[in-house]
Design a protein around this motif. Structure first.
Motif, PDB file in Angstrom:
ATOM      1  N   ASP A   1       0.891  -1.536   0.155  1.00  0.00           N
ATOM      2  CA  ASP A   1      -0.264  -0.128  -0.258  1.00  0.00           C
ATOM      3  C   ASP A   1       1.156   1.691   0.015  1.00  0.00           C
ATOM      4  O   ASP A   1       0.497   2.372  -1.042  1.00  0.00           O
ATOM      5  CB  ASP A   1      -0.969   0.127   1.542  1.00  0.00           C
ATOM      6  CG  ASP A   1      -1.911  -0.861   0.883  1.00  0.00           C
ATOM      7  OD1 ASP A   1      -2.350  -1.524   0.201  1.00  0.00           O
ATOM      8  OD2 ASP A   1      -2.375  -1.453   1.886  1.00  0.00           O
ATOM      9  N   TRP A   2       2.050   0.962   0.719  1.00  0.00           N
ATOM     10  CA  TRP A   2       2.614   2.115   0.676  1.00  0.00           C
ATOM     11  C   TRP A   2       3.574   2.616   0.169  1.00  0.00           C
ATOM     12  O   TRP A   2       3.187   3.709  -0.925  1.00  0.00           O
ATOM     13  CB  TRP A   2       4.250   2.053   1.558  1.00  0.00           C
ATOM     14  CG  TRP A   2       4.063   3.540   2.639  1.00  0.00           C
ATOM     15  CD1 TRP A   2       5.599   3.780   2.056  1.00  0.00           C
ATOM     16  CD2 TRP A   2       4.173   4.114   3.193  1.00  0.00           C
ATOM     17  NE1 TRP A   2       6.530   4.487   2.610  1.00  0.00           N
ATOM     18  CE2 TRP A   2       5.429   5.146   3.194  1.00  0.00           C
ATOM     19  CE3 TRP A   2       3.397   4.610   4.719  1.00  0.00           C
ATOM     20  CZ2 TRP A   2       5.613   6.681   3.769  1.00  0.00           C
ATOM     21  CZ3 TRP A   2       3.340   5.626   4.592  1.00  0.00           C
ATOM     22  CH2 TRP A   2       4.233   6.310   5.112  1.00  0.00           C
ATOM     23  N   HIS A   3       3.719   1.438  -0.412  1.00  0.00           N
ATOM     24  CA  HIS A   3       5.363   1.800  -2.769  1.00  0.00           C
ATOM     25  C   HIS A   3       3.465   2.513  -3.513  1.00  0.00           C
ATOM     26  O   HIS A   3       3.917   3.404  -4.329  1.00  0.00           O
ATOM     27  CB  HIS A   3       5.494   0.906  -3.213  1.00  0.00           C
ATOM     28  CG  HIS A   3       6.992   0.239  -2.182  1.00  0.00           C
ATOM     29  ND1 HIS A   3       7.432   0.632  -2.075  1.00  0.00           N
ATOM     30  CD2 HIS A   3       7.234  -1.343  -1.269  1.00  0.00           C
ATOM     31  CE1 HIS A   3       8.743   0.200  -1.471  1.00  0.00           C
ATOM     32  NE2 HIS A   3       8.367  -0.332  -0.835  1.00  0.00           N
ATOM     33  N   HIS A   4       2.672   2.284  -3.298  1.00  0.00           N
ATOM     34  CA  HIS A   4       1.320   2.338  -4.312  1.00  0.00           C
ATOM     35  C   HIS A   4       1.008   4.218  -4.277  1.00  0.00           C
ATOM     36  O   HIS A   4       0.961   4.348  -4.829  1.00  0.00           O
ATOM     37  CB  HIS A   4       0.295   1.335  -4.482  1.00  0.00           C
ATOM     38  CG  HIS A   4      -1.029   1.558  -5.090  1.00  0.00           C
ATOM     39  ND1 HIS A   4      -0.846   1.332  -6.534  1.00  0.00           N
ATOM     40  CD2 HIS A   4      -2.038   2.464  -4.706  1.00  0.00           C
ATOM     41  CE1 HIS A   4      -1.646   2.003  -7.568  1.00  0.00           C
ATOM     42  NE2 HIS A   4      -2.437   1.949  -6.951  1.00  0.00           N
ATOM     43  N   ALA A   5       0.875   4.329  -2.976  1.00  0.00           N
ATOM     44  CA  ALA A   5       1.228   5.721  -2.665  1.00  0.00           C
ATOM     45  C   ALA A   5       1.958   6.375  -2.677  1.00  0.00           C
ATOM     46  O   ALA A   5       1.536   7.650  -3.353  1.00  0.00           O
ATOM     47  CB  ALA A   5       0.487   5.372  -1.307  1.00  0.00           C
ATOM     48  N   GLU A   6       3.039   6.233  -2.773  1.00  0.00           N
ATOM     49  CA  GLU A   6       4.321   6.761  -3.262  1.00  0.00           C
ATOM     50  C   GLU A   6       4.121   6.936  -5.059  1.00  0.00           C
ATOM     51  O   GLU A   6       4.434   7.884  -5.324  1.00  0.00           O
ATOM     52  CB  GLU A   6       5.667   6.268  -2.914  1.00  0.00           C
ATOM     53  CG  GLU A   6       5.989   6.406  -1.570  1.00  0.00           C
ATOM     54  CD  GLU A   6       7.267   5.689  -0.830  1.00  0.00           C
ATOM     55  OE1 GLU A   6       8.036   4.744  -1.609  1.00  0.00           O
ATOM     56  OE2 GLU A   6       8.266   6.373  -0.366  1.00  0.00           O
ATOM     57  N   THR A   7       3.961   5.726  -5.605  1.00  0.00           N
ATOM     58  CA  THR A   7       3.707   6.556  -7.196  1.00  0.00           C
ATOM     59  C   THR A   7       3.060   6.791  -7.349  1.00  0.00           C
ATOM     60  O   THR A   7       3.700   7.070  -8.713  1.00  0.00           O
ATOM     61  CB  THR A   7       3.670   4.599  -7.647  1.00  0.00           C
ATOM     62  OG1 THR A   7       3.188   3.886  -7.287  1.00  0.00           O
ATOM     63  CG2 THR A   7       5.160   3.612  -7.358  1.00  0.00           C
ATOM     64  N   LYS A   8       1.715   6.221  -7.051  1.00  0.00           N
ATOM     65  CA  LYS A   8       0.392   7.625  -7.650  1.00  0.00           C
ATOM     66  C   LYS A   8       1.256   8.879  -7.475  1.00  0.00           C
ATOM     67  O   LYS A   8       0.810  10.237  -8.025  1.00  0.00           O
ATOM     68  CB  LYS A   8      -0.398   6.973  -6.631  1.00  0.00           C
ATOM     69  CG  LYS A   8      -1.080   6.326  -6.662  1.00  0.00           C
ATOM     70  CD  LYS A   8      -2.642   6.042  -5.880  1.00  0.00           C
ATOM     71  CE  LYS A   8      -3.839   4.789  -6.132  1.00  0.00           C
ATOM     72  NZ  LYS A   8      -5.261   5.201  -5.494  1.00  0.00           N
ATOM     73  N   LEU A   9       1.521   9.594  -5.650  1.00  0.00           N
ATOM     74  CA  LEU A   9       1.921  10.311  -5.893  1.00  0.00           C
ATOM     75  C   LEU A   9       3.115  11.232  -6.593  1.00  0.00           C
ATOM     76  O   LEU A   9       2.674  12.080  -7.604  1.00  0.00           O
ATOM     77  CB  LEU A   9       2.158  10.706  -3.990  1.00  0.00           C
ATOM     78  CG  LEU A   9       0.743  10.562  -3.235  1.00  0.00           C
ATOM     79  CD1 LEU A   9       1.576  10.737  -1.951  1.00  0.00           C
ATOM     80  CD2 LEU A   9       0.411  11.492  -3.572  1.00  0.00           C
ATOM     81  N   LEU A  10       3.991  10.604  -7.267  1.00  0.00           N
ATOM     82  CA  LEU A  10       4.745  10.931  -8.010  1.00  0.00           C
ATOM     83  C   LEU A  10       3.753  10.984  -9.326  1.00  0.00           C
ATOM     84  O   LEU A  10       5.001  11.964  -9.890  1.00  0.00           O
ATOM     85  CB  LEU A  10       6.037  10.091  -7.632  1.00  0.00           C
ATOM     86  CG  LEU A  10       6.701  10.000  -6.714  1.00  0.00           C
ATOM     87  CD1 LEU A  10       7.780   8.788  -6.353  1.00  0.00           C
ATOM     88  CD2 LEU A  10       7.709  11.283  -6.572  1.00  0.00           C
ATOM     89  N   GLN A  11       3.470  10.208  -9.787  1.00  0.00           N
ATOM     90  CA  GLN A  11       2.284  10.487 -11.194  1.00  0.00           C
ATOM     91  C   GLN A  11       2.255  11.334 -10.879  1.00  0.00           C
ATOM     92  O   GLN A  11       1.754  12.033 -12.025  1.00  0.00           O
ATOM     93  CB  GLN A  11       2.325   9.104 -11.506  1.00  0.00           C
ATOM     94  CG  GLN A  11       2.757   7.798 -11.695  1.00  0.00           C
ATOM     95  CD  GLN A  11       2.128   7.066 -11.929  1.00  0.00           C
ATOM     96  OE1 GLN A  11       0.884   6.742 -11.607  1.00  0.00           O
ATOM     97  NE2 GLN A  11       2.670   6.000 -12.838  1.00  0.00           N
ATOM     98  N   ALA A  12       1.462  11.880 -10.078  1.00  0.00           N
ATOM     99  CA  ALA A  12      -0.138  13.029 -10.105  1.00  0.00           C
ATOM    100  C   ALA A  12       0.891  14.249 -10.667  1.00  0.00           C
ATOM    101  O   ALA A  12       0.716  15.285 -11.190  1.00  0.00           O
ATOM    102  CB  ALA A  12      -0.509  12.948  -9.334  1.00  0.00           C
ATOM    103  N   ALA A  13       2.371  14.616  -9.015  1.00  0.00           N
ATOM    104  CA  ALA A  13       2.992  15.374  -9.045  1.00  0.00           C
ATOM    105  C   ALA A  13       4.100  15.733 -10.769  1.00  0.00           C
ATOM    106  O   ALA A  13       4.293  16.877 -11.021  1.00  0.00           O
ATOM    107  CB  ALA A  13       4.368  15.073  -8.051  1.00  0.00           C
ATOM    108  N   SER A  14       4.341  15.064 -11.349  1.00  0.00           N
ATOM    109  CA  SER A  14       5.231  14.936 -12.833  1.00  0.00           C
ATOM    110  C   SER A  14       3.912  15.271 -14.237  1.00  0.00           C
ATOM    111  O   SER A  14       3.323  15.652 -13.797  1.00  0.00           O
ATOM    112  CB  SER A  14       5.774  14.536 -13.039  1.00  0.00           C
ATOM    113  OG  SER A  14       4.998  12.609 -13.293  1.00  0.00           O
TER     114      SER A  14
END
Length: 143
Positions: free
Chosen positions: A130-143
């Motif tokens: 869940d943590w890794h999925h959340a990080e990747t979601k946030l990084l994709q949203a930021a770029s």
């Protein structure tokens, strides 16, 4: 009328012929033994020669294989060094722009939401996923 040979003369003749026969047997046995020894020696020499040839060819084959492997390794090392040089030059030319990292609170909240969604759907998972999925979601949203 001719004389009959006496018993002693017939015994002597029989003994002489027996001695001759045993002598012949002894000679033939000795000849056979020497022939066997000679053939064994020749066979041993032939085996040694064959063994030497095979070891020579085996060692030459091994050295040839080693040389071939070394050549391939050198070529591969050259290719790798050329590729590294090419990538480092392209990396130097393009400056790296880093995206802003999401805060821990944002990741924590998104991971919690991922957990809730996963449990509702009945999908198997764990907190790390869940943590890794959340990080990747946030990084994709930021770029």
């Amino acid at each position: 009328m001719p004389k009959k040979p006496s018993k002693t003369t017939t015994k002597k003749v029989a003994k002489k012929s027996a001695v001759k026969k045993t002598a012949k047997k002894a000679v033939t046995k000795a000849a056979k033994k020497t022939a066997k020894k000679a053939t064994k020696k020749v066979a041993k020499k032939a085996v040694k020669k064959a063994a030497k040839k095979t070891t020579k060819t085996a060692t030459t084959k091994k050295t040839a294989k080693k040389a071939a492997v070394k050549k391939v390794a050198k070529k591969a090392a050259k290719k790798v060094s050329k590729a590294k040089a090419a990538t480092t030059s392209t990396i130097k030319e393009t400056p790296a722009v880093s995206a802003p990292q999401p805060s821990t609170e944002e990741v924590r909240l998104t991971a919690y939401l991922n957990y809730k969604e996963r449990v509702e759907k009945g999908i198997y998972g764990d907190a790390v996923g869940d943590w890794h999925h959340a990080e990747t979601k946030l990084l994709q949203a930021a770029s």
